[in-house]
Scaffold this motif. Structure first.
Motif, PDB file in Angstrom:
ATOM      1  N   LEU A 104      38.573  37.375  49.076  1.00 31.30           N
ATOM      2  CA  LEU A 104      39.794  38.059  48.641  1.00 31.30           C
ATOM      3  C   LEU A 104      39.842  39.492  49.136  1.00 31.30           C
ATOM      4  N   PHE A 105      38.732  40.212  49.004  1.00 31.33           N
ATOM      5  CA  PHE A 105      38.743  41.628  49.348  1.00 31.33           C
ATOM      6  C   PHE A 105      38.333  41.906  50.793  1.00 31.33           C
ATOM      7  N   SER A 106      37.989  40.877  51.529  1.00 32.36           N
ATOM      8  CA  SER A 106      37.764  41.028  52.966  1.00 32.36           C
ATOM      9  C   SER A 106      39.052  40.807  53.747  1.00 32.36           C
ATOM     10  N   VAL A 107      39.782  39.750  53.401  1.00 26.67           N
ATOM     11  CA  VAL A 107      40.935  39.371  54.225  1.00 26.67           C
ATOM     12  C   VAL A 107      42.229  39.234  53.442  1.00 26.67           C
ATOM     13  N   GLY A 108      42.168  39.299  52.101  1.00 25.82           N
ATOM     14  CA  GLY A 108      43.378  39.049  51.325  1.00 25.82           C
ATOM     15  C   GLY A 108      44.077  40.272  50.799  1.00 25.82           C
ATOM     16  N   PRO A 161      41.561  46.599  48.082  1.00 26.24           N
ATOM     17  CA  PRO A 161      41.291  46.927  46.679  1.00 26.24           C
ATOM     18  C   PRO A 161      41.536  48.385  46.317  1.00 26.24           C
ATOM     19  N   THR A 162      41.945  49.207  47.286  1.00 22.35           N
ATOM     20  CA  THR A 162      42.210  50.620  47.008  1.00 22.35           C
ATOM     21  C   THR A 162      43.696  50.908  46.806  1.00 22.35           C
ATOM     22  N   LEU A 163      44.541  49.903  46.930  1.00 16.52           N
ATOM     23  CA  LEU A 163      45.987  50.108  46.805  1.00 16.52           C
ATOM     24  C   LEU A 163      46.449  49.752  45.402  1.00 16.52           C
ATOM     25  N   ARG A 173      55.976  46.570  47.142  1.00 17.06           N
ATOM     26  CA  ARG A 173      55.723  47.606  46.159  1.00 17.06           C
ATOM     27  C   ARG A 173      56.148  47.135  44.777  1.00 17.06           C
ATOM     28  N   GLY A 174      55.396  47.536  43.761  1.00 21.48           N
ATOM     29  CA  GLY A 174      55.747  47.201  42.390  1.00 21.48           C
ATOM     30  C   GLY A 174      54.579  46.605  41.647  1.00 21.48           C
ATOM     31  N   THR A 175      54.626  46.673  40.321  1.00 18.63           N
ATOM     32  CA  THR A 175      53.518  46.158  39.517  1.00 18.63           C
ATOM     33  C   THR A 175      53.344  44.656  39.682  1.00 18.63           C
ATOM     34  N   GLN A 176      54.403  43.959  40.101  1.00 20.08           N
ATOM     35  CA  GLN A 176      54.279  42.509  40.319  1.00 20.08           C
ATOM     36  C   GLN A 176      53.381  42.192  41.505  1.00 20.08           C
ATOM     37  N   TYR A 177      53.093  43.209  42.336  1.00 22.22           N
ATOM     38  CA  TYR A 177      52.212  43.026  43.490  1.00 22.22           C
ATOM     39  C   TYR A 177      50.853  43.693  43.266  1.00 22.22           C
ATOM     40  N   ARG A 178      50.507  43.918  42.018  1.00 24.86           N
ATOM     41  CA  ARG A 178      49.219  44.547  41.722  1.00 24.86           C
ATOM     42  C   ARG A 178      48.071  43.613  42.098  1.00 24.86           C
ATOM     43  N   THR A 179      46.927  44.211  42.356  1.00 22.92           N
ATOM     44  CA  THR A 179      45.726  43.436  42.656  1.00 22.92           C
ATOM     45  C   THR A 179      44.873  43.372  41.393  1.00 22.92           C
ATOM     46  N   ASP A 218      38.604  55.275  49.854  1.00 21.13           N
ATOM     47  CA  ASP A 218      39.361  55.583  48.642  1.00 21.13           C
ATOM     48  C   ASP A 218      38.792  54.802  47.456  1.00 21.13           C
ATOM     49  N   PRO A 219      39.093  55.241  46.243  1.00 26.86           N
ATOM     50  CA  PRO A 219      38.557  54.564  45.055  1.00 26.86           C
ATOM     51  C   PRO A 219      39.064  53.121  44.935  1.00 26.86           C
TER      52      PRO A 219
END
Length: 223
Positions: free
Chosen positions: A114-118, A121-123, A131-137, A165-166
């Motif tokens: 997931l965090f290599s190609v999907g 994790p910093t966005l 953009r939007g909370t519906q696209y949160r990780t 970035d964090p």
């Protein structure tokens, strides 16, 4: 209209989209988990990482995955409709429910994929052009083992130095998962020439093939 929603409308013949904002594709050397999941029997996981088309497509090409279903995690049943979720007025996240065989692919390996190609994790509340909370990780652990592995992996990502970035990935409490409309299921497989798929999701699938050859499955798993 959000870019992803616009491309969905394009796929349905509703609108035309003429341009796409440019951005780097997701491709990170996410670390191998130091805490490996200990699970037996078929397991279920829920992941949110921006547009569910790409996340579902990636896991549908992952060995050991038995099913990958696009849907909405959180929010209410009455609002679990794409037009509402895409507007950003609901509390849902576009998410994918994955059923997998841990004897073939472990939970921690799914996190690494997931965090290599999907998803980056910093966005925060965005991925790619969306953009939007519906696209949160977010990671949604469904049992104590998944939660412990997810917590350890987020800490490990933060110490890895891979990202400058964090890490802002949330671990969310399990809530009801609502399956998305039928036309969203297997969207990448059914619509390989869709402009959004070509621009944003096809590169993720290619990265899966090259970065995880031992876990890449050429045949597309439907359902």
């Amino acid at each position: 209209m959000k870019w992803k929603a616009a491309f969905a409308a394009l796929a349905l013949g509703v609108v035309a989209v003429t341009a796409v904002p440019s951005s780097a594709e997701v491709a990170f050397n996410a670390p191998v988990a130091t805490r490996q999941a200990r699970e037996t029997g078929l397991q279920t996981a829920i992941f949110a990482g921006g547009c569910f088309w790409g996340i579902e497509g990636i896991f549908s090409h992952t060995r050991g995955v038995r099913s990958a279903v696009s849907g909405y995690h959180g929010g209410t049943e009455a609002q679990a409709r794409y037009r509402l979720v895409a507007s950003g007025i609901t509390d849902h996240a576009e998410a994918v429910r994955v059923v997998y065989d841990p004897s073939v692919v472990r939970y921690d390996q799914l996190l690494q994929i997931l965090f290599s190609v999907g998803a980056d994790p910093t966005l925060l509340n965005r991925q790619g052009p969306d953009r939007g909370t519906q696209y949160r990780t977010a990671i949604v652990p469904l049992n104590a083992e998944q939660r412990a592995v997810a917590q350890a992996y987020i800490r490990q990502m933060g110490r890895s130095g891979v990202w400058s970035d964090p890490i802002v990935v949330a671990i969310e409490e399990p809530r009801r998962f609502y399956e998305a409309e039928e036309y969203h299921q297997d969207f990448m497989h059914r619509n390989p020439d869709n402009p959004y798929i070509r621009r944003w999701d096809a590169p993720k699938l290619e990265a899966l093939r090259t970065m995880f050859p031992q876990l890449y499955r050429r045949a597309f798993l439907t359902g």
